[in-house]
Design a protein around this motif. Structure first.
Motif, PDB file in Angstrom:
ATOM      1  N   ASN A   1       0.729  -1.199   0.106  1.00 20.95           N
ATOM      2  CA  ASN A   1      -0.050   0.146  -0.088  1.00 20.95           C
ATOM      3  C   ASN A   1       0.940   1.242   0.229  1.00 20.95           C
ATOM      4  O   ASN A   1       0.584   2.323  -0.509  1.00 20.95           O
ATOM      5  CB  ASN A   1      -0.741   0.055   1.153  1.00 20.95           C
TER       6      ASN A   1
ATOM      7  N   ILE B   1       2.159   1.740  -3.527  1.00 19.85           N
ATOM      8  CA  ILE B   1       1.301   2.408  -4.360  1.00 19.85           C
ATOM      9  C   ILE B   1       1.119   3.751  -4.118  1.00 19.85           C
ATOM     10  O   ILE B   1       0.943   4.540  -5.056  1.00 19.85           O
ATOM     11  CB  ILE B   1      -0.382   1.741  -3.984  1.00 19.85           C
TER      12      ILE B   1
ATOM     13  N   LYS C   1       0.210   5.430  -7.936  1.00 18.18           N
ATOM     14  CA  LYS C   1      -0.978   4.726  -8.226  1.00 18.18           C
ATOM     15  C   LYS C   1      -2.332   4.926  -7.543  1.00 18.18           C
ATOM     16  O   LYS C   1      -3.184   4.245  -8.018  1.00 18.18           O
ATOM     17  CB  LYS C   1      -0.612   3.187  -8.563  1.00 18.18           C
ATOM     18  N   ALA C   2      -2.301   5.451  -6.434  1.00 20.71           N
ATOM     19  CA  ALA C   2      -3.446   5.300  -5.557  1.00 20.71           C
ATOM     20  C   ALA C   2      -4.466   6.234  -6.411  1.00 20.71           C
ATOM     21  O   ALA C   2      -3.864   7.348  -6.619  1.00 20.71           O
ATOM     22  CB  ALA C   2      -2.837   5.856  -4.321  1.00 20.71           C
ATOM     23  N   ARG C   3      -5.760   5.895  -6.247  1.00 20.96           N
ATOM     24  CA  ARG C   3      -6.927   6.627  -6.541  1.00 20.96           C
ATOM     25  C   ARG C   3      -7.359   7.591  -5.681  1.00 20.96           C
ATOM     26  O   ARG C   3      -8.135   8.484  -5.784  1.00 20.96           O
ATOM     27  CB  ARG C   3      -7.940   5.774  -7.030  1.00 20.96           C
ATOM     28  N   ALA C   4      -7.246   7.077  -4.213  1.00 24.06           N
ATOM     29  CA  ALA C   4      -7.619   7.902  -3.206  1.00 24.06           C
ATOM     30  C   ALA C   4      -6.861   7.720  -1.771  1.00 24.06           C
ATOM     31  O   ALA C   4      -6.382   6.691  -1.770  1.00 24.06           O
ATOM     32  CB  ALA C   4      -9.298   7.751  -2.678  1.00 24.06           C
ATOM     33  N   ILE C   5      -7.020   8.835  -0.896  1.00 16.18           N
ATOM     34  CA  ILE C   5      -6.192   8.487   0.409  1.00 16.18           C
ATOM     35  C   ILE C   5      -7.111   8.870   1.410  1.00 16.18           C
ATOM     36  O   ILE C   5      -7.901  10.011   1.401  1.00 16.18           O
ATOM     37  CB  ILE C   5      -4.868   9.212   0.271  1.00 16.18           C
ATOM     38  N   ARG C   6      -7.081   8.191   2.585  1.00 15.95           N
ATOM     39  CA  ARG C   6      -7.964   8.184   3.659  1.00 15.95           C
ATOM     40  C   ARG C   6      -7.281   9.341   4.288  1.00 15.95           C
ATOM     41  O   ARG C   6      -5.902   9.449   4.556  1.00 15.95           O
ATOM     42  CB  ARG C   6      -8.134   7.035   4.520  1.00 15.95           C
TER      43      ARG C   6
ATOM     44  N   THR D   1      -4.905   8.132   6.965  1.00 19.22           N
ATOM     45  CA  THR D   1      -3.644   7.819   6.252  1.00 19.22           C
ATOM     46  C   THR D   1      -2.719   8.938   6.143  1.00 19.22           C
ATOM     47  O   THR D   1      -1.561   8.940   6.609  1.00 19.22           O
ATOM     48  CB  THR D   1      -3.778   6.874   5.039  1.00 19.22           C
TER      49      THR D   1
ATOM     50  N   GLU E   1     -12.028  -2.166  -7.627  1.00 20.41           N
ATOM     51  CA  GLU E   1     -10.328  -1.573  -8.141  1.00 20.41           C
ATOM     52  C   GLU E   1     -10.290  -0.369  -7.404  1.00 20.41           C
ATOM     53  O   GLU E   1      -9.090  -0.076  -6.712  1.00 20.41           O
ATOM     54  CB  GLU E   1     -10.590  -1.316  -9.530  1.00 20.41           C
ATOM     55  N   GLU E   2     -11.447   0.462  -7.122  1.00 27.70           N
ATOM     56  CA  GLU E   2     -11.072   1.982  -6.613  1.00 27.70           C
ATOM     57  C   GLU E   2     -11.122   1.650  -4.894  1.00 27.70           C
ATOM     58  O   GLU E   2     -10.149   2.218  -4.326  1.00 27.70           O
ATOM     59  CB  GLU E   2     -12.692   2.366  -6.726  1.00 27.70           C
ATOM     60  N   HIS E   3     -11.613   0.638  -4.565  1.00 26.73           N
ATOM     61  CA  HIS E   3     -11.384   0.218  -3.163  1.00 26.73           C
ATOM     62  C   HIS E   3     -10.047  -0.361  -2.939  1.00 26.73           C
ATOM     63  O   HIS E   3      -9.411   0.123  -1.989  1.00 26.73           O
ATOM     64  CB  HIS E   3     -12.270  -0.796  -2.722  1.00 26.73           C
ATOM     65  N   ASP E   4      -9.253  -1.006  -3.723  1.00 31.25           N
ATOM     66  CA  ASP E   4      -8.223  -1.510  -3.645  1.00 31.25           C
ATOM     67  C   ASP E   4      -7.071  -0.419  -3.577  1.00 31.25           C
ATOM     68  O   ASP E   4      -5.852  -0.738  -3.149  1.00 31.25           O
ATOM     69  CB  ASP E   4      -7.788  -2.735  -4.671  1.00 31.25           C
ATOM     70  N   LEU E   5      -7.357   0.425  -4.431  1.00 33.78           N
ATOM     71  CA  LEU E   5      -6.302   1.545  -4.550  1.00 33.78           C
ATOM     72  C   LEU E   5      -6.320   2.916  -3.841  1.00 33.78           C
ATOM     73  O   LEU E   5      -5.677   3.898  -3.829  1.00 33.78           O
ATOM     74  CB  LEU E   5      -6.366   1.940  -6.299  1.00 33.78           C
ATOM     75  N   THR E   6      -7.541   2.584  -2.809  1.00 34.89           N
ATOM     76  CA  THR E   6      -7.594   3.528  -1.796  1.00 34.89           C
ATOM     77  C   THR E   6      -6.824   3.251  -0.685  1.00 34.89           C
ATOM     78  O   THR E   6      -6.953   2.174   0.086  1.00 34.89           O
ATOM     79  CB  THR E   6      -9.038   3.684  -1.393  1.00 34.89           C
ATOM     80  N   VAL E   7      -6.083   3.930  -0.082  1.00 37.18           N
ATOM     81  CA  VAL E   7      -4.767   3.687   0.857  1.00 37.18           C
ATOM     82  C   VAL E   7      -5.294   4.584   2.259  1.00 37.18           C
ATOM     83  O   VAL E   7      -5.429   5.584   2.171  1.00 37.18           O
ATOM     84  CB  VAL E   7      -3.699   4.085   0.489  1.00 37.18           C
TER      85      VAL E   7
END
Lengths: 74, 169
Positions: free
Chosen positions: A31, A34, A39-44, A47, B163-169
């Protein structure tokens, strides 16, 4: 994407390895990778908060915005 | 009941489909050989015949009173020649459907559900099933395959969310 995550640069400045950061913020290495490679689409928020705490930086140090040509208002 | 993962309905179906692929293949070879013998050979009238001729004798004796058989026998040779390619097309479609379904259920068995390969496989199964339904004039399976094709859209969206969930860190 026009937002670039500069985690690699901040990590290099703080001389912190990927493994160490992953251990400190309790994320898996994959992670963090990523995030580092963008490559990440979103970040909490949680985090982001953990990264800022461990790297002693501001969210603005980690994120950079480059406007695309399409996004520039006429 | 467990639907996904090991020792589930998916793993059971995967095993069944794996076996049925070979069963269908063997049965279709036997059926095409027997079918060719019935369609293109002339009846043997001698009950004392031996070997293939003996099989031929018993086969034609069994079929003597069958109305469908009489109808087929009266068809011209050119039309009778079409039976075998038709049968092979049906079998090929069936084998493809079984093979693709087995891939899908193996993925489900391995807990790979919302995955790009599944998104590709399900429409292929649907299209093969539509072809199969049209060729065999089975309209209930045609309806099922069309509904399945629509459900593929939902599956595609599910994969995007995963995929969206997997790439949300």
């Amino acid at each position: 994407m026009s937002i670039i995550f500069r985690l690699d640069r901040v990590m290099a400045d703080r001389k912190m390895s990927l493994n160490e950061l992953a251990l400190r913020i309790q994320l898996t290495n994959s992670n963090v990778s990523i995030l580092k490679t963008g490559k990440a689409r979103a970040i909490r928020i949680s985090t982001l908060e953990a990264i800022c705490r461990e790297l002693n930086c501001q969210p603005g140090d980690l994120l950079e915005y480059y406007p695309d040509e399409k996004n520039i208002p006429e | 009941m467990k639907y996904l993962g090991k020792k589930s309905l998916s793993s059971f179906l995967s095993g069944i489909l794996h076996v049925s692929w070979y069963v269908v293949l063997v049965l279709s070879i036997i059926a095409s050989v027997t079918g060719a013998m019935i369609l293109f050979s002339t009846p043997v009238e001698d009950p004392a015949a031996s070997g293939i001729a003996k099989v031929n004798y018993y086969m034609f004796n069994e079929l003597k009173n069958d109305e469908d058989w009489q109808m087929i026998k009266n068809l011209p040779l050119a039309v009778r020649f079409l039976f075998l390619p038709y049968f092979w097309v049906v079998v090929a479609l069936l084998l493809q459907i079984i093979n693709k379904s087995q891939c899908l259920f193996t993925n489900f068995k391995n807990d790979v559900v919302f995955n790009k390969s599944n998104v590709c496989v399900i429409p292929k199964i649907c299209k093969l099933l539509i072809g199969f339904s049209i060729i065999t004039c089975n309209f209930s399976s045609l309806l099922v395959s069309i509904i399945l094709l629509i459900l593929c859209g939902i599956f595609k969206n599910g994969t995007a969310l995963q995929e969206e969930h997997d790439l949300t860190v």
